[in-house]
Write a protein that holds these residues in place. Sequence first.
Motif, short mmCIF file in Angstrom:
data_model
loop_
_atom_site.label_atom_id
_atom_site.label_comp_id
_atom_site.label_asym_id
_atom_site.label_seq_id
_atom_site.Cartn_x
_atom_site.Cartn_y
_atom_site.Cartn_z
N SER A 1 -66.33 66.99 88.11
CA SER A 1 -67.50 66.70 88.93
C SER A 1 -67.13 66.64 90.41
CB SER A 1 -68.13 65.38 88.49
OG SER A 1 -69.24 65.04 89.30
N ALA A 2 -66.02 66.00 90.72
CA ALA A 2 -65.58 65.89 92.13
C ALA A 2 -65.26 67.27 92.71
CB ALA A 2 -64.37 64.97 92.21
N ALA A 3 -64.55 68.09 91.94
CA ALA A 3 -64.18 69.43 92.43
C ALA A 3 -65.42 70.29 92.65
CB ALA A 3 -63.24 70.11 91.43
N TYR B 1 -57.74 59.15 93.69
CA TYR B 1 -57.58 57.69 93.55
C TYR B 1 -58.67 57.12 92.65
CZ TYR B 1 -56.75 52.82 94.84
OH TYR B 1 -56.47 51.47 94.80
N ALA B 2 -59.90 57.64 92.82
CA ALA B 2 -61.01 57.16 91.99
C ALA B 2 -60.78 57.51 90.53
CB ALA B 2 -62.32 57.76 92.49
N PHE B 3 -60.13 58.62 90.27
CA PHE B 3 -59.83 59.02 88.89
C PHE B 3 -58.76 58.12 88.30
CE2 PHE B 3 -56.88 61.52 86.24
CZ PHE B 3 -57.69 61.71 85.12
N ASN B 4 -57.65 57.98 89.04
CA ASN B 4 -56.55 57.13 88.60
C ASN B 4 -55.63 56.89 89.79
OD1 ASN B 4 -54.11 56.08 87.52
ND2 ASN B 4 -54.51 57.04 85.53
N PRO B 5 -55.48 55.64 90.24
CA PRO B 5 -54.66 55.34 91.43
C PRO B 5 -53.20 55.71 91.28
CG PRO B 5 -55.91 53.40 90.72
CD PRO B 5 -56.10 54.44 89.67
N ASN B 6 -52.74 55.91 90.05
CA ASN B 6 -51.33 56.25 89.85
C ASN B 6 -51.00 57.72 90.13
OD1 ASN B 6 -50.43 53.65 89.02
ND2 ASN B 6 -51.32 53.99 86.99
N THR C 1 -60.00 65.59 97.03
CA THR C 1 -59.49 64.74 98.11
C THR C 1 -58.65 63.60 97.54
OG1 THR C 1 -61.39 63.23 98.11
CG2 THR C 1 -61.58 65.25 99.43
N LEU C 2 -57.93 62.93 98.44
CA LEU C 2 -57.13 61.78 98.01
C LEU C 2 -58.02 60.70 97.41
CD1 LEU C 2 -54.61 61.50 101.00
CD2 LEU C 2 -54.24 62.53 98.74
N ASP C 3 -59.21 60.56 97.97
CA ASP C 3 -60.15 59.58 97.42
C ASP C 3 -60.62 59.97 96.02
OD1 ASP C 3 -59.99 58.01 99.68
OD2 ASP C 3 -61.79 58.87 100.61
N ASP C 4 -60.82 61.28 95.80
CA ASP C 4 -61.23 61.75 94.47
C ASP C 4 -60.15 61.42 93.44
OD1 ASP C 4 -63.59 62.89 95.49
OD2 ASP C 4 -62.60 64.81 95.88
#
Length: 216
Positions: A209-211, A93-98, A88-91
Amino acid sequence: MTLFDSPASPSARRLRAGVFLCVGALSLIGLSGCAADAAPSASGSASAPATGGSSSSASASAAATATPTPTPTPAGTAVAMTCTDLLTLDDVYAFNPNYGTDPSYKPTSSSAKTAASFQGLTCGLLNQSSDGTIEISLTQPNAQLMTQQQDNAVASSKIVPTYGTPPTAQGFFAVTNGIGEAQVFTDTYWLTISSSNFLEPGDAESLVSAALGHLK
């Protein structure tokens, strides 16, 4: 005395000739009967081998036309997810906002190309600051394809326990030609995430982990 010394009369000669002809005719009839009786016996004995030969030919023909068992081949089932379902977009962004979706993405890694050829999902992320990319693929393989890819991972990568606990998930990581790739195998899926920014297993761990958390 004259009566007995005289030659046989014409009537007597005809009578003897008739008797000899009758005996000869009876003899010929008897011989013909024997010959006729022998014919069926010869015919009956000749027919027995023909029956056996026909049965052998039928058996050989049946064996020759038996259908061979097909050999299973690698295959995949279409993945019923989108890229934003998997990460997701949140996943991201949490990894790297860029990082954001790469609008011009096309599969480039060997794993992503393999996934695409077996109806898998392939996704790309682009770093808006450095132009670095991350490539993600998800495949739902059959048993043959799953075994094939697991064997490749065992031969070319190192096991990473932090990507999951076998048999629920088995993780691997390797750096090849400057590209680090994380691979995870579950009961159903084969997941890969790769980037030139991944130099060790921990670099990709949060995305892995997110995936995995979105897989059903």
